[in-house]
Structures are given as structure tokens and as C-alpha cells.
Design an enzyme around this catalytic site. Sequence first.
Site, mmCIF file in Angstrom:
data_model
loop_
_atom_site.group_PDB
_atom_site.id
_atom_site.type_symbol
_atom_site.label_atom_id
_atom_site.label_comp_id
_atom_site.label_asym_id
_atom_site.label_seq_id
_atom_site.Cartn_x
_atom_site.Cartn_y
_atom_site.Cartn_z
ATOM 1 N N GLU A 1 -48.105 -0.667 63.933
ATOM 2 C CA GLU A 1 -47.840 0.371 64.794
ATOM 3 C C GLU A 1 -46.348 0.601 64.448
ATOM 4 O OE1 GLU A 1 -49.414 2.403 66.517
ATOM 5 O OE2 GLU A 1 -51.466 1.192 66.832
ATOM 6 N N GLU B 1 -50.303 10.410 63.039
ATOM 7 C CA GLU B 1 -49.380 9.356 62.722
ATOM 8 C C GLU B 1 -49.008 9.348 61.533
ATOM 9 O OE1 GLU B 1 -51.889 5.879 64.608
ATOM 10 O OE2 GLU B 1 -52.123 7.244 66.291
ATOM 11 N N HIS C 1 -55.153 7.982 61.501
ATOM 12 C CA HIS C 1 -54.838 9.026 62.447
ATOM 13 C C HIS C 1 -53.960 10.162 62.068
ATOM 14 C CE1 HIS C 1 -56.163 5.777 65.744
ATOM 15 N NE2 HIS C 1 -57.203 6.582 65.254
ATOM 16 N N HIS D 1 -50.196 2.678 61.223
ATOM 17 C CA HIS D 1 -50.513 3.485 62.328
ATOM 18 C C HIS D 1 -48.867 4.086 62.972
ATOM 19 C CE1 HIS D 1 -54.765 3.443 63.289
ATOM 20 N NE2 HIS D 1 -54.830 2.807 62.302
HETATM 21 ZN ZN LIG Z 1 -53.270 5.268 65.470
#
Ligand SMILES: [Zn+2]
Length: 704
Positions: free
Chosen positions: A530, A303, A300, A438
Site C-alpha cells: 500500500e 489506486e 484497483h 495498491h
Molecule cells: Zn487496493
Amino acid sequence: MKKSASAFVVVLAATFWAAGDAGDDTETAAGTTATPGLTSTARWTTTLGAERKENDEKEKLALACPPLGLESLRVDDTQIQASSFQRFGLGPHRGRLNIQSGIEDGDLYDGAWCADYKDRHQWLEVDALHLTRFTGVILQGRNTIWRRDWVQSYKVQLSNDTISWKSSMNGTQEALFEGNGDGETPVLAVLPVPVVARYIRINPQSWYPDGDICLRAEILGCRLDEPEARPKDKLDFRHHNYQEMRKLMKSVAEECPDITHIYTIGKSHMGLKLYVMEISDNPGKHELGEPEFRYVANMHGNEVLGRELVLNLMQYLCHEYKRGNQRVVRLITETRIHLLPSMNPDGYEVAYSKGSELAGWGEGRYTFEGIDLNHNFPDLNTIMWDAQEVAEDPSKVPNHYIPIPEYYTKEDALVASETRAVISWMQDIPFVLGANLHGGELVVTYPFDGTEGWAPQAHTPTADNAFFRWLATVYASTNLAMANPERRPCHYEDFQVHNNIINGGAWHVVPGSMNDFSYLHTNCLEVTVELSCDKFPHATELPVEWENNKESLLLFMEQVHRGLKGVVRDKETKKGIQDAVIRVEDHEHDIRSAADGDYWRLLNPGDYKVAAWAEGYVPAVRHCRVGAEPRATVCDFTLTRTPAQRLKDIRAKGGKIPQDLQLRLRALRLRKLRASTKAINRRREGQRTQPRQNRKARSLPLAF
Ligand SMILES: [Zn+2]
């Protein structure tokens, strides 16, 4: 992190694309001098000429001071107060830039601070704890799809003691700042004159007519007595755009030519190369028995922390290898490490052009074509589950190496060039373990990300659930930000109650995720990390984020040396057998040997019954024990050709059939005959007593 409600808007700086990838290493001046944030255009697009230039200058000065950290949570809840608030879920602690609301409005985690009254006496106050030279405020409306709540204009007051307050002045008048025109776009306001104080208040003056006074904010300011930060590792701590990333990778390769190798796996839609840095003692080639590892970041585009951490990691590994750090030397000697810092370089440039504070929550997430790369892999889960549902014996449905369905390979299939590049990379290299980096939360998720029937939320474990949980725990428990027991939840979910790990599907369904594809189409186990509440942390946060993640990044890579490994060989020729299937009893997920016959089966400690076979060979079974130490147990296999295969081989060469083989074949034929006679008799018996079962077989080929 979840999809933003705001639509994807393609905003491109024409100058950047003009500078694009010329296929050589010429760096453009614009590419090398730009710093994040400084190129942002904020809301000055209607002003022209000199006025615009002046505003750009002011913006530059304001953004030269870092954010206090409302978004990054460096500012804790006790530092934020308000005149009033509607309820706890809309309290002052929710007034943080980019905070996301829970799924249900009205819950404990709502999308802004909202004042209880609609008058001009409402304020949100931040205690900077230290004397600070305040330079600007960034304002955003409430995160909700149901309402229109934002502040259109506001004043700013400052204080040293919370008793006497002074307004930010524009000449002799109180400055009135332009606020928001929607709920999501962050808008920067520059104080006409920077003011030194400890406390700052945002005081709304007008708001969307039918809405409430709601806002999310970040404050820009330089702490006066800021102690000089001295990062332990001397790494290039800043945000790197495409040109700078390329330059940095090149410099690492030049510094450590013996252990590095840069290659590309393809191009983005806009033609930016997807660079990979390989780090290994013999870069450029697979060594028998040496496992392959990968980190993929920035899938992404907005990110961005993973991208920087991966760039930090390559520098760190190079420096420490040269220094003779035993842990790093061992890792590099025994592992082939592949680092892909940016899977979505087009999206990144969009976010980067806005800068760390003004990119908002969604801008730059997608590819240039608007594709979410983590939903873009073939959904093999559904194919497998559908086949299991109709199979007579679901355990016989293939649970690994599931082929890519035909619809996906068609020319008009909506598959990003970035996805195609990564898929063929996954098929080329026998990866064993990886992580997909991410941002926007603090949690590690493990497959499956997809759920049956694409249910929005359902616990959906794989056959390797125990080991996946171990992998996730390795990262989460050593990450200083996640493991901090004092931390508050990032947005609307408290992952600390799950020790900061969760099954992907149990959080939210992601059909077509990279991790699920990796698990079902290749041997590679992959989790998603994350990394931070803030998707695009300010550059000043990068040294701390490196420290937060350094041990986790190293320890996670070392997990590639757990479980079993070995080589499957042909008894006669002693050559490795490619594509031999390795099955561990009670583990409904097989893996296959690589081109040289070597294999890796990640497993938790325990005793295992392991079978290996390949086409034309007699299966072999062994018992192998995995210990607690992070060192794989060697469990080799030697397979003999089946008599039928031997016969075929001999005939193909025109050779004479040896007597032992003749006897063996005759015995086999007799045994087969006896078995089939028995089966026919049994079937006749069955027909007399019960009706025939009528289950349709599915198109999916059955496993062994
Ligand atoms: Zn992501």
C-alpha cells in the site's frame, strides 16, 4: 485498501471509449492532450452552454494549482485548526479529503472534522505556511455509514496573520459556495478571484438539516515562492492514461531495444490491452537458472501510484542500464523482470476522467463489470484448510500447486477477463517473486489474506511466514514515506507499531486475493504494498513518490536472488526434470521445478535439509546452506529412475533387461512381500484389541 461504502457508479466518458484501443499505435488528440483533473465535470452538469463553458474554464484554472496536501499529509496536523470540535476523533486533523473512519464510530479515528456547535460561526482553518495564491476548495462530508453529516453551503475567508480576515468576494458580495449533497462525493468550488494569503478558513453556512457540521477538505493553491523542484532522475512524472501509457512503454522499448520486450497477456472487459514490459538481458525467453520477477500495479483502477511508479521504473532501468550503473546492469543480467503497470485499465480511465482530486475514494476501483479483482481469484485457502481438517495426516494434504476448482472454470462463473488473463500469465511463467502495488495506506501486507471461515480479522500465517516478513520489511524499511518516524497514521490504523508490515488476514480478510492464489497455485511469493495514504496523488507529488519508493522497488526485486536455486536433472540423460517437487524439511510448502528442471526456493539464511523427487524417480536428499548475502546457494539434484520406471522405459523401447535391474527388482519384490505380510499380521492383531477407526478420506488427492 478496503472497499468504500459508497456504491460503484459506472461513469464513462463516451469520447474515451470511442477513442479505445484500435489495435494500432495511432494516438488520438484527446488521448494525448488530456491532463488529469482537467476533464472533470464536478457539479456543473445542470448548467448549460456558455455558462457551462465558463465554469469549465474556471475549474481548469483552479485545478492548475496543486492541492496543499491535506489528503497526502503534506499538510501536518499542526497546520489545521478549528473553531470547535466534538471530540478528539472528530478534531480538525480529521478534516482531510478522503480520510477514512475507524470501524467503530466514537473511536480516535473518525471520518471528518465535526464542529461542536451548529451555528454559522464555525470554521476549519489551514495554515499554508507560505504566501499562497488560493484558487479553490474541495469539500466532502463525513465518512460514516451511520449518519448524514455534511455541509451544504459555505463561505471562505483569507488572512495573512489570523487576526484580520477577508472573505472571498463574488463582485461586491461575499461568495457563497455550494457544498455537498452526500457524504462521499468531493465537490470543487472555484474562488471567483484567486486570493494571495497564508491562511484560509472554510466557514459553513448551511448543513444537512438533521446532521452535524462535518467536513473533509482539500485546498488548491500555488505557493508564490515555490522553489523549483528538480527531480534527480529525468523521468516522465505525470499521470498516464491508456494512450499515454502505451506511448511511454513504446518509447522505452525504442530507447532500450536490447533489454526490453513488450507483450500483452489479454484484454480488459472494454478491450484495453493488458501490456507487460519485460526487462532482461535476453528478452523474450526464459534462461536456465534465471529467476523471473513481476510487479503488478493498478489492480484497483483508482489506486494509481503503483502504475506511475512501474512506468518510472521501466524508464529508470533503461536509462541506468545504458549508463552502466553496475547495480542495475547486474539486476537485469541476472533476472527476468516483468512489469504490468495496469491490471485494471477500465477502472483507471474512470478515475482518471475525474482527476486526482475529484475521483473520491471508490470511483474506478472495480472493473467495468463491477468486479473487485483482488477478491476474484479462486479461494484455494478454504479448499486446503477443509481438506486438512478431515485428513488423517494434515501434513500430507497438498500445500502447493492446488488445482483450480471446477466451479471457477465454468462459463457462467463471475470471473473477470482481467483475472483470467493474469491467471494464465502466472501459469505460463515460472515467477519466483512479485509484489502487488495498491494505494490508500502505507503498509506492506503478506499472505495469507484469507482467513479460516472468512473471519473478518485473524492472524493467518503461511509456512513461509519468516521469509514473507523479511520481504515485507525489505520494502517497508526502505520506503521513505513509511519509514519516516514522524509520520501520522493515514486513516484509522497505526501500522508504525508493527514497523509498517502486517499479515493480510490480521488487517482484514480478503478472500480470493491474488497473493494467496499465487502462493497456493504457483511457486511465486507475492506481497501487497500500500504505497500512499492518497490513492490518486496529484501529479506534482510523483517525483517525491518516486524518491520515496525507488530504493524499495530495486531492493525488493533483488530479493529474488535469496535462498536456494538449482536444477533437477535425470542422472542418465542429464536433462532437466519438469515438475520435480522440492521440499524443505519443516517447511510445509513445496515448490516445483520449471520446464527445464530449474527451481528457486526463497529462504532466510540457515541450514536446510532439502528433498527432491519426481514421478518415476527415486527421491534425493541434500543438505544446503543459505548465507546472509543476497546470492542464492546452488543446490542441484540428480535423480535416478526407479527400477519399475526403468523397466517400463526399457519395455516400451523393446530392449533387453540388464542383469543388475533384474536383481534389483527381485530384491524389491521380496522386500515388499515381507512388508505386506507384516502389515497384515499387525492389522489382525489390531482388530482383536481395538475398534476400527472410521475417518473418511476427502476428494483432494494426497501429496507425496
Ligand atoms: Zn487496493
